[in-house]
Design an enzyme around this catalytic site. Structure first.
Site, PDB file in Angstrom:
ATOM      1  N   LEU A 192      88.612  45.286  21.546  1.00 27.55           N
ATOM      2  CA  LEU A 192      89.615  44.303  21.934  1.00 27.55           C
ATOM      3  C   LEU A 192      90.255  44.798  23.226  1.00 27.55           C
ATOM      4  CD1 LEU A 192      91.472  43.510  18.557  1.00 27.55           C
ATOM      5  CD2 LEU A 192      89.791  42.086  19.734  1.00 27.55           C
ATOM      6  N   ASP A 193      90.529  43.860  24.155  1.00 24.62           N
ATOM      7  CA  ASP A 193      91.213  44.238  25.387  1.00 24.62           C
ATOM      8  C   ASP A 193      92.548  44.899  25.053  1.00 24.62           C
ATOM      9  OD1 ASP A 193      89.163  43.120  26.814  1.00 24.62           O
ATOM     10  OD2 ASP A 193      90.285  41.350  27.468  1.00 24.62           O
ATOM     11  N   ARG A 194      92.993  45.766  25.931  1.00 22.60           N
ATOM     12  CA  ARG A 194      94.226  46.522  25.702  1.00 22.60           C
ATOM     13  C   ARG A 194      95.416  45.650  25.279  1.00 22.60           C
ATOM     14  NH1 ARG A 194      96.501  51.683  28.870  1.00 22.60           N
ATOM     15  NH2 ARG A 194      98.600  51.685  28.026  1.00 22.60           N
ATOM     16  N   VAL A 218      95.532  42.891  23.714  1.00 24.43           N
ATOM     17  CA  VAL A 218      95.232  42.024  22.564  1.00 24.43           C
ATOM     18  C   VAL A 218      95.422  42.803  21.265  1.00 24.43           C
ATOM     19  CG1 VAL A 218      93.480  40.570  21.468  1.00 24.43           C
ATOM     20  CG2 VAL A 218      93.594  40.732  23.963  1.00 24.43           C
ATOM     21  N   ARG A 223      89.572  35.071  28.065  1.00 25.64           N
ATOM     22  CA  ARG A 223      90.583  34.918  29.113  1.00 25.64           C
ATOM     23  C   ARG A 223      90.005  34.225  30.346  1.00 25.64           C
ATOM     24  NH1 ARG A 223      92.558  41.047  29.444  1.00 25.64           N
ATOM     25  NH2 ARG A 223      93.961  40.210  31.042  1.00 25.64           N
TER      26      ARG A 223
END
Length: 255
Positions: A70-72, A74, A175
Site C-alpha cells: 500500500l502507498d505510504r 494509504v 490515484r
C-alpha cells in the site's frame, strides 16, 4: 484468529485482523511506508518483524513475506506471510487472480458513470516517483485496469465515495487513473495538487482483502473500515459494512 492490538514504538497501535502460524493480517496505519525507503522512517515490515520477535520470543531473524503493498499515505487491510511456503502460495493466488483487493476512496467531483472500467497504460518515472497515463505502446508502459462504482455523492462538498476493484497492481494506479478521469482523490497532493490543500490526508483505504488460506484453502476475509473523520464521516459507517459484505459474498455490481 484476530487477537486485538499490536503496539510498536514510533507509530500508532495497529489492529490485528487475522493471525495464525502462517499469516498475519493487520490494519496499516496511514503515513507509514510498507517497506524501507529513502526516508529512513520506521517501515511496516521491519516493525512487524520486531513485534513478532518480541511477542513470540523468537531468537535470530524473523521471516515475514511481503505479499502486496500500500502507498505510504494509504491505510487499511494488509496481509503478510509468516512462512516462505505461505508467501509462495499467496503470490501464486495473486498471479492467478484468486487474491481479491477492494478499496474505497473519496474523489473530487463525480465520475461520468455510476460504474465503469478504466483501462490505461501507465509509465513510472523512477526519478520523481510519479506515474503518468501514456499512449498505448509507449516503451516501458504497463497496462492498468480497475473497476469502480459510485457509492454516494455529497453535492454540498463536491465529493463522491467510490469503491475500486483492482485487476492489476501498478504503482499509484488508483490515484493516477482516477485523476486522469477528472476525479482526483481527496487529499492527494501528487495527482491532485490543483484542487487539494497541503495537510489534507489522502482518502484512499484498503477495505477488503480476500483469498484462499495457503494451507487450509478456507476463505480468509480481512476487513478494515476507514476512520470516522472527515471526509469519511460524510457517509454512514453502514455503507462501508455493506461494501465489505458484498466483497465477502462476491455480489458487487460492477459493470
Amino acid at each position: 484468529m484476530p487477537s486485538g492490538q499490536m503496539h510498536t514504538s514510533g507509530i500508532p497501535s495497529m489492529a490485528i485482523l487475522y493471525e495464525d502460524n502462517h499469516l498475519l493480517g493487520i490494519e496499516k496505519p496511514v503515513n507509514v511506508p510498507t517497506q524501507e525507503d529513502a526516508s529512513g522512517d520506521p517501515d511496516l515490515l521491519s516493525l512487524l518483524k520486531e513485534d513478532i520477535k518480541i511477542r513470540y520470543q523468537k531468537p535470530g531473524n524473523v521471516y515475514l513475506g511481503l505479499v502486496h503493498r500500500l502507498d505510504r499515505p494509504v491505510g487499511g487491510a494488509m496481509i503478510f506471510a509468516k512462512t516462505s511456503k505461505a508467501a509462495s502460495r499467496l503470490s501464486d493466488a495473486v498471479r492467478t487472480r484468486r487474491f481479491e483487493k477492494s478499496y474505497v476512496a473519496i474523489v473530487r467531483g463525480k465520475p461520468p458513470a455510476q460504474r465503469g472500467r478504466l483501462t490505461d497504460t501507465l509509465l513510472k518515472d523512477e526519478r520523481t516517483n510519479t506515474v503518468a497515463v501514456v499512449p498505448k505502446g509507449t516503451p516501458g508502459g504497463k497496462d492498468a485496469v480497475l473497476d469502480y462504482r459510485v457509492l454516494g455523492t455529497s453535492a454540498e462538498e463536491g465529493l463522491s465515495l467510490v469503491q475500486i476493484k483492482l485487476h492489476t497492481g501498478r504503482s499509484h494506479q488508483i490515484r493516477v487513473q482516477l485523476s486522469s478521469l477528472g476525479c482526483p482523490l481527496y487529499g492527494d497532493q501528487k495527482y491532485g495538487a490543483g484542487v487539494n490543500k497541503p495537510g489534507e490526508q489522502i482518502a484512499l483505504w484498503s477495505l477488503y482483502v480476500g483469498f484462499p488460506h495457503p494451507v487450509s484453502k478456507e476463505p480468509v476475509d480481512l476487513v478494515s473500515f476507514p476512520p470516522r473523520a472527515y471526509p469519511w464521516n460524510l457517509w454512514d459507517e453502514g455503507i462501508y459494512a455493506r461494501v465489505a459484505e458484498d466483497c465477502k459474498s462476491g455480489t458487487e455490481e460492477w459493470l
